[in-house]
Enzyme design. Structure first.
Site, PDB file in Angstrom:
ATOM      1  N   HIS A 151      45.679  54.762  33.636  1.00  0.00           N
ATOM      2  CA  HIS A 151      45.358  53.383  34.044  1.00  0.00           C
ATOM      3  C   HIS A 151      43.840  53.283  34.240  1.00  0.00           C
ATOM      4  O   HIS A 151      43.342  53.229  35.364  1.00  0.00           O
ATOM      5  CB  HIS A 151      46.120  53.118  35.347  1.00  0.00           C
TER       6      HIS A 151
ATOM      7  N   GLU B 192      44.516  50.549  29.497  1.00  0.00           N
ATOM      8  CA  GLU B 192      45.389  51.631  29.955  1.00  0.00           C
ATOM      9  C   GLU B 192      46.202  52.158  28.777  1.00  0.00           C
ATOM     10  O   GLU B 192      46.791  51.370  28.043  1.00  0.00           O
ATOM     11  CB  GLU B 192      46.299  51.090  31.062  1.00  0.00           C
TER      12      GLU B 192
HETATM   13  O1  LIG Z   1      47.780  46.942  42.241  1.00  0.00           O
HETATM   14  P1  LIG Z   1      48.285  48.084  41.410  1.00  0.00           P
HETATM   15  O2  LIG Z   1      49.629  48.583  41.834  1.00  0.00           O
HETATM   16  O3  LIG Z   1      47.298  49.226  41.341  1.00  0.00           O
HETATM   17  O4  LIG Z   1      48.445  47.533  39.945  1.00  0.00           O
HETATM   18  C1  LIG Z   1      47.366  46.972  39.279  1.00  0.00           C
HETATM   19  C2  LIG Z   1      47.817  46.463  37.906  1.00  0.00           C
HETATM   20  O5  LIG Z   1      48.223  47.547  37.134  1.00  0.00           O
HETATM   21  C3  LIG Z   1      48.613  47.264  35.791  1.00  0.00           C
HETATM   22  O6  LIG Z   1      47.520  46.875  35.035  1.00  0.00           O
HETATM   23  C4  LIG Z   1      49.708  46.239  35.740  1.00  0.00           C
HETATM   24  O7  LIG Z   1      49.964  45.824  34.402  1.00  0.00           O
HETATM   25  C5  LIG Z   1      49.377  45.045  36.601  1.00  0.00           C
HETATM   26  O8  LIG Z   1      50.526  44.194  36.672  1.00  0.00           O
HETATM   27  C6  LIG Z   1      48.977  45.471  37.987  1.00  0.00           C
HETATM   28  O9  LIG Z   1      48.655  44.359  38.777  1.00  0.00           O
END
Ligand SMILES: O=P(O)(O)OC[C@H]1O[C@H](O)[C@H](O)[C@@H](O)[C@@H]1O
Length: 289
Positions: A159, A263
């Site tokens: 990510h 990601e």
């Molecule tokens: O806030 P987190 O749990 O770290 O996730 C952050 C982001 O991660 C990814 O990119 C997902 O596709 C998003 O939907 C999410 O908001």
């Protein structure tokens, strides 16, 4: 513990290695800092890559918490053994247990985690991760092994939070003609096909059915970054924009302009199928182009 925000540091971006050098007790989590890289034992998470670029490549929020057991906002969390809420949308914690677990350090920027079966993911798994870097390229390798006698599906995602000059000016190429699922609340449920380069004009949260390669074009910093992968079938593209940024406690209200997540891995319909005893290696190479 909250790391002082970049604003509080006179506009200087927080650089993890700098914390070691100055001896400030700001990075409370166990970590390893070498010339080019800082990685955390928690999550085997890359926190900083000191590349040859004049500008930072890896983005970390000035409001990130660095508490044990709390996800760090920025760097390169590893989502594992599920992404988001997993295929069913139920499992918690979001993005799996790996990013908030302590990994065993087995070498310089090399980590191992033995995943125990849980109610949420009732299978054992093993993950081996390494990060290496020079001035031009950061290489991540994540090998997943199924040590059980049963085949199962497992999700994995690097990510990557990338720093940009201004999200409204950048473009991502390489996913033209690729289908994606739009996860922004209220978006149509049907898959969409990407037409032309990706540009950012609002909250963006998409799962593309391709592992790239992709290029991030940043005219403001006169920079291009490429992400090439081996063993990836999915790319997630995310920027929270105004409202979602404001709603997150560990994300500065204005920070959405300076980041994008690109990601790489195997999630949703692209989840890995691991046979008994089988391993799979995901490699992600992020380079200054
Ligand atoms: O806030 P987190 O749990 O770290 O996730 C952050 C982001 O991660 C990814 O990119 C997902 O596709 C998003 O939907 C999410 O908001």
């Amino acid at each position: 513990m909250v790391v002082r925000s970049s604003a509080a540091r006179g506009g200087q971006r927080m650089i993890a290695g700098e914390l070691m050098i100055t001896g400030e007790p700001m990075l409370a989590l166990p970590h390893r800092a070498t010339d080019r890289l800082t990685t955390l034992t928690q999550g085997a998470q890359v926190l900083d890559w000191r590349s040859g670029s004049d500008q930072p490549v890896i983005w970390v929020s000035g409001l990130s918490s660095f508490e044990a057991g709390v996800a760090v906002r920025g760097g390169i969390p590893l989502c594992l053994p599920w992404f988001g809420g997993g295929p069913s949308g139920d499992p918690t914690p979001k993005h799996g247990t790996a990013r908030i677990s302590d990994w065993e350090e087995i070498g310089e920027h090399q980590y191992r985690l033995a995943g125990e079966p849980t109610d949420q993911f009732p299978h054992a798994w093993q993950a081996d991760f390494s990060a290496t870097a020079d001035a031009e390229t950061l290489t991540l390798r994540l090998t997943l092994t199924n040590p059980t006698e049963q085949a199962y599906a497992i999700e994995e995602l690097a990510h990557t939070y990338l720093a940009v000059s201004d999200i409204r000016q950048v473009q991502v190429t390489g996913l033209e003609g690729v289908q994606y699922a739009d996860k922004v609340p209220g978006a149509a449920a049907a898959q969409v096909v990407q037409s032309g380069p990706i540009t950012f004009t609002g909250e963006t949260d998409r799962i593309y059915a391709s592992g790239g390669p992709i290029t991030l074009h940043d005219p403001g910093w006169d920079r291009r970054l490429t992400a090439e992968t081996v063993g990836a079938s999915s790319t997630v593209v995310w920027n929270p924009w105004v409202d979602k940024a404001a709603a997150m406690a560990d994300f500065g209200d204005d920070e959405w302009t300076g980041m994008v997540c690109l990601e790489s891995g195997n999630v949703a319909g692209g989840a890995l199928q691991l046979e008994p005893g089988a391993s799979h290696t995901l490699e992600v190479r992020i380079s200054l182009a």
